[in-house]
Scaffold this motif. Structure first.
Motif, PDB file in Angstrom:
ATOM      1  N   THR A  85      11.341 -14.601  -0.694  1.00  8.76           N
ATOM      2  CA  THR A  85      10.072 -14.572  -1.417  1.00  8.76           C
ATOM      3  C   THR A  85       9.936 -13.313  -2.272  1.00  8.76           C
ATOM      4  O   THR A  85       9.494 -13.372  -3.434  1.00  8.76           O
ATOM      5  CB  THR A  85       8.900 -14.672  -0.429  1.00  8.76           C
ATOM      6  N   VAL A  86      10.314 -12.160  -1.715  1.00 11.99           N
ATOM      7  CA  VAL A  86      10.280 -10.919  -2.498  1.00 11.99           C
ATOM      8  C   VAL A  86      11.248 -11.003  -3.670  1.00 11.99           C
ATOM      9  O   VAL A  86      10.922 -10.629  -4.803  1.00 11.99           O
ATOM     10  CB  VAL A  86      10.589  -9.702  -1.604  1.00 11.99           C
ATOM     11  N   SER A  87      12.458 -11.500  -3.410  1.00 11.76           N
ATOM     12  CA  SER A  87      13.452 -11.647  -4.479  1.00 11.76           C
ATOM     13  C   SER A  87      12.932 -12.552  -5.588  1.00 11.76           C
ATOM     14  O   SER A  87      13.084 -12.251  -6.778  1.00 11.76           O
ATOM     15  CB  SER A  87      14.762 -12.207  -3.921  1.00 11.76           C
ATOM     16  N   ALA A  88      12.314 -13.664  -5.208  1.00 11.15           N
ATOM     17  CA  ALA A  88      11.803 -14.609  -6.206  1.00 11.15           C
ATOM     18  C   ALA A  88      10.783 -13.934  -7.116  1.00 11.15           C
ATOM     19  O   ALA A  88      10.812 -14.107  -8.345  1.00 11.15           O
ATOM     20  CB  ALA A  88      11.184 -15.821  -5.516  1.00 11.15           C
ATOM     21  N   LYS A  89       9.878 -13.156  -6.531  1.00  8.91           N
ATOM     22  CA  LYS A  89       8.846 -12.509  -7.359  1.00  8.91           C
ATOM     23  C   LYS A  89       9.462 -11.450  -8.260  1.00  8.91           C
ATOM     24  O   LYS A  89       9.106 -11.355  -9.446  1.00  8.91           O
ATOM     25  CB  LYS A  89       7.771 -11.886  -6.479  1.00  8.91           C
ATOM     26  N   LEU A  90      10.394 -10.653  -7.720  1.00 10.55           N
ATOM     27  CA  LEU A  90      10.972  -9.578  -8.530  1.00 10.55           C
ATOM     28  C   LEU A  90      11.897 -10.125  -9.612  1.00 10.55           C
ATOM     29  O   LEU A  90      11.934  -9.591 -10.724  1.00 10.55           O
ATOM     30  CB  LEU A  90      11.706  -8.593  -7.622  1.00 10.55           C
ATOM     31  N   PHE A  91      12.645 -11.178  -9.309  1.00 14.32           N
ATOM     32  CA  PHE A  91      13.462 -11.814 -10.351  1.00 14.32           C
ATOM     33  C   PHE A  91      12.560 -12.363 -11.462  1.00 14.32           C
ATOM     34  O   PHE A  91      12.894 -12.253 -12.647  1.00 14.32           O
ATOM     35  CB  PHE A  91      14.307 -12.954  -9.769  1.00 14.32           C
ATOM     36  N   THR A  92      11.442 -12.958 -11.090  1.00 12.77           N
ATOM     37  CA  THR A  92      10.508 -13.472 -12.095  1.00 12.77           C
ATOM     38  C   THR A  92       9.987 -12.349 -12.982  1.00 12.77           C
ATOM     39  O   THR A  92       9.913 -12.479 -14.210  1.00 12.77           O
ATOM     40  CB  THR A  92       9.329 -14.193 -11.407  1.00 12.77           C
ATOM     41  N   ARG A 102      16.093   0.798  -0.841  1.00 12.80           N
ATOM     42  CA  ARG A 102      15.372   1.750   0.021  1.00 12.80           C
ATOM     43  C   ARG A 102      13.954   1.878  -0.518  1.00 12.80           C
ATOM     44  O   ARG A 102      13.755   2.199  -1.687  1.00 12.80           O
ATOM     45  CB  ARG A 102      16.058   3.119   0.045  1.00 12.80           C
ATOM     46  N   LEU A 103      12.995   1.648   0.355  1.00 15.02           N
ATOM     47  CA  LEU A 103      11.592   1.615  -0.031  1.00 15.02           C
ATOM     48  C   LEU A 103      10.791   2.486   0.928  1.00 15.02           C
ATOM     49  O   LEU A 103      10.801   2.259   2.139  1.00 15.02           O
ATOM     50  CB  LEU A 103      11.067   0.174   0.021  1.00 15.02           C
ATOM     51  N   TRP A 104      10.095   3.490   0.378  1.00  8.59           N
ATOM     52  CA  TRP A 104       9.265   4.388   1.183  1.00  8.59           C
ATOM     53  C   TRP A 104       7.829   4.302   0.696  1.00  8.59           C
ATOM     54  O   TRP A 104       7.571   4.207  -0.518  1.00  8.59           O
ATOM     55  CB  TRP A 104       9.717   5.840   1.064  1.00  8.59           C
ATOM     56  N   ARG A 163       7.001   6.614   4.592  1.00  4.14           N
ATOM     57  CA  ARG A 163       7.375   5.770   5.732  1.00  4.14           C
ATOM     58  C   ARG A 163       8.379   4.717   5.271  1.00  4.14           C
ATOM     59  O   ARG A 163       8.181   4.049   4.256  1.00  4.14           O
ATOM     60  CB  ARG A 163       6.120   5.117   6.311  1.00  4.14           C
ATOM     61  N   VAL A 164       9.458   4.559   6.014  1.00  4.10           N
ATOM     62  CA  VAL A 164      10.550   3.668   5.634  1.00  4.10           C
ATOM     63  C   VAL A 164      10.132   2.212   5.839  1.00  4.10           C
ATOM     64  O   VAL A 164       9.661   1.830   6.918  1.00  4.10           O
ATOM     65  CB  VAL A 164      11.805   3.980   6.469  1.00  4.10           C
ATOM     66  N   LEU A 165      10.358   1.383   4.791  1.00  6.10           N
ATOM     67  CA  LEU A 165      10.004  -0.037   4.847  1.00  6.10           C
ATOM     68  C   LEU A 165      11.209  -0.944   4.628  1.00  6.10           C
ATOM     69  O   LEU A 165      11.033  -2.120   4.327  1.00  6.10           O
ATOM     70  CB  LEU A 165       8.943  -0.352   3.784  1.00  6.10           C
ATOM     71  N   ASP A 166      12.413  -0.433   4.788  1.00  3.36           N
ATOM     72  CA  ASP A 166      13.615  -1.181   4.432  1.00  3.36           C
ATOM     73  C   ASP A 166      14.586  -1.281   5.611  1.00  3.36           C
ATOM     74  O   ASP A 166      14.218  -0.958   6.745  1.00  3.36           O
ATOM     75  CB  ASP A 166      14.298  -0.519   3.235  1.00  3.36           C
ATOM     76  N   LYS A 167      15.810  -1.702   5.322  1.00  2.08           N
ATOM     77  CA  LYS A 167      16.784  -1.958   6.391  1.00  2.08           C
ATOM     78  C   LYS A 167      17.211  -0.702   7.136  1.00  2.08           C
ATOM     79  O   LYS A 167      17.835  -0.786   8.194  1.00  2.08           O
ATOM     80  CB  LYS A 167      18.004  -2.696   5.837  1.00  2.08           C
ATOM     81  N   ASP A 168      16.888   0.484   6.631  1.00  2.00           N
ATOM     82  CA  ASP A 168      17.171   1.701   7.383  1.00  2.00           C
ATOM     83  C   ASP A 168      16.459   1.697   8.735  1.00  2.00           C
ATOM     84  O   ASP A 168      16.920   2.342   9.684  1.00  2.00           O
ATOM     85  CB  ASP A 168      16.763   2.945   6.588  1.00  2.00           C
ATOM     86  N   ARG A 169      15.361   0.976   8.838  1.00  2.00           N
ATOM     87  CA  ARG A 169      14.676   0.879  10.134  1.00  2.00           C
ATOM     88  C   ARG A 169      15.577   0.175  11.148  1.00  2.00           C
ATOM     89  O   ARG A 169      15.555   0.503  12.348  1.00  2.00           O
ATOM     90  CB  ARG A 169      13.337   0.153  10.023  1.00  2.00           C
ATOM     91  N   PHE A 170      16.356  -0.796  10.691  1.00  2.00           N
ATOM     92  CA  PHE A 170      17.326  -1.475  11.552  1.00  2.00           C
ATOM     93  C   PHE A 170      18.570  -0.612  11.758  1.00  2.00           C
ATOM     94  O   PHE A 170      19.052  -0.466  12.882  1.00  2.00           O
ATOM     95  CB  PHE A 170      17.711  -2.816  10.924  1.00  2.00           C
ATOM     96  N   ALA A 182       7.798  -5.660  11.169  1.00  2.00           N
ATOM     97  CA  ALA A 182       6.521  -5.287  10.544  1.00  2.00           C
ATOM     98  C   ALA A 182       6.740  -4.625   9.190  1.00  2.00           C
ATOM     99  O   ALA A 182       5.955  -4.831   8.249  1.00  2.00           O
ATOM    100  CB  ALA A 182       5.740  -4.354  11.471  1.00  2.00           C
ATOM    101  N   ALA A 183       7.799  -3.820   9.065  1.00  2.00           N
ATOM    102  CA  ALA A 183       8.090  -3.156   7.792  1.00  2.00           C
ATOM    103  C   ALA A 183       8.431  -4.175   6.708  1.00  2.00           C
ATOM    104  O   ALA A 183       7.931  -4.094   5.577  1.00  2.00           O
ATOM    105  CB  ALA A 183       9.234  -2.165   7.969  1.00  2.00           C
ATOM    106  N   TYR A 184       9.283  -5.142   7.043  1.00  2.00           N
ATOM    107  CA  TYR A 184       9.638  -6.177   6.080  1.00  2.00           C
ATOM    108  C   TYR A 184       8.391  -6.968   5.678  1.00  2.00           C
ATOM    109  O   TYR A 184       8.187  -7.281   4.492  1.00  2.00           O
ATOM    110  CB  TYR A 184      10.699  -7.110   6.659  1.00  2.00           C
ATOM    111  N   GLN A 185       7.565  -7.298   6.656  1.00  2.00           N
ATOM    112  CA  GLN A 185       6.348  -8.056   6.371  1.00  2.00           C
ATOM    113  C   GLN A 185       5.412  -7.253   5.476  1.00  2.00           C
ATOM    114  O   GLN A 185       4.757  -7.811   4.579  1.00  2.00           O
ATOM    115  CB  GLN A 185       5.640  -8.421   7.677  1.00  2.00           C
ATOM    116  N   GLU A 186       5.359  -5.951   5.675  1.00  2.00           N
ATOM    117  CA  GLU A 186       4.502  -5.111   4.836  1.00  2.00           C
ATOM    118  C   GLU A 186       4.979  -5.110   3.386  1.00  2.00           C
ATOM    119  O   GLU A 186       4.160  -5.145   2.457  1.00  2.00           O
ATOM    120  CB  GLU A 186       4.457  -3.677   5.380  1.00  2.00           C
ATOM    121  N   VAL A 187       6.297  -5.073   3.175  1.00  2.00           N
ATOM    122  CA  VAL A 187       6.815  -5.161   1.804  1.00  2.00           C
ATOM    123  C   VAL A 187       6.389  -6.479   1.180  1.00  2.00           C
ATOM    124  O   VAL A 187       5.908  -6.517   0.032  1.00  2.00           O
ATOM    125  CB  VAL A 187       8.352  -5.025   1.786  1.00  2.00           C
TER     126      VAL A 187
END
Length: 247
Positions: A60-67, A209-211, A217-224, A233-238
């Motif tokens: 869903t995020v990819s679809a919006k950003l590609f658009t 990488r998204l802060w 606060r880290v919102l990306d795969k670095d949390r994993f 929760a971080a992915y959902q927040e993005v």
């Protein structure tokens, strides 16, 4: 084998399965269906796990950003979102290069330079990595790309740089409106049947990488990657921030 929603018995056959996505053929050989998985990997798949609803978030995020990029004049392989974790995409002949754009020092750049994580760069930095799991996706310079591996020519390399910087300007400005810093991100490109360079792969917390602006606060795969917790929760927040922000 899956059926694409809203299509009359449009049965798709698996073409390729990677760490984060499965690609399926469709009735049109120029179009693929990408199914985004909840599987998560890090450190060249040495660490494995899953993130709840990651496939839905990333698609869903990819679809919006590609658009957004398409509307801003950046050709991409995106056609439409065909389901909560499905994207319909133009089939590309991919260039085996990862194009990394860095705005803030983090990750391997901090390790290689000794600069403190969080240092803001004076201007965006472009890096190229050879897309090879067997070799660990090594960092390449221009001579490696042009003279040794001959992956692209000088004009094509310049096009990759120009496009990556344009993408950075567009996404960076959009993410600021979402209250997020675009620290760095990875792009992959390929050529369509007409020979046009297009942006491929995905644009998600998996490869950006998204802060947060207020707390870094880290919102990306670095949390994993680094066991920071609250990955879902971080992915959902993005997803929520991106979804709530208009172009």
């Amino acid at each position: 084998m899956i059926s694409s929603p809203g299509r009359k018995k449009s049965v798709a056959e698996k073409l390729y399965e990677g760490k984060a996505k499965i690609l399926y053929t469709t009735s049109d050989p120029a179009i693929l269906l990408a199914e985004f998985k909840d599987d998560a990997t890090a450190f060249n798949a040495q660490k494995k796990g899953s993130i709840a609803h990651k496939g839905r978030v990333n698609a869903t995020v990819s679809a919006k950003l590609f658009t957004l990029l398409e509307r801003s004049g950046v050709p991409t392989h995106f056609i439409e979102q065909a389901g909560e974790n499905l994207l319909r995409l133009r089939r590309l002949q991919m260039i085996p290069l990862e194009v990394v754009v860095r705005n803030i020092v983090a990750g391997s750049l901090a390790k290689r330079t000794g600069l403190e994580t969080g240092t803001v760069l004076g201007e965006a930095l472009i890096e190229f990595y050879y897309k090879s799991d067997d070799l660990g996706d090594p960092l390449l310079n221009d001579d490696h790309i042009l003279k040794v591996l001959t992956l692209v020519d000088a004009i094509q390399l310049a096009q990759l740089r120009h496009s990556a910087l344009k993408v950075n300007d567009i996404l960076g400005a959009f993410y600021l409106r979402c209250g997020i810093r675009l620290v760095d991100f990875k792009l992959e490109y390929g050529y369509d049947n007409a020979g046009q360079l297009q942006l491929g792969d995905e644009l998600s917390p998996d490869n950006c990488r998204l802060w947060t602006l207020d707390e870094d606060r880290v919102l990306d795969k670095d949390r994993f990657r680094f066991d920071l917790g609250d990955v879902d929760a971080a992915y959902q927040e993005v997803l929520e921030r991106v979804g709530a922000t208009s172009f």
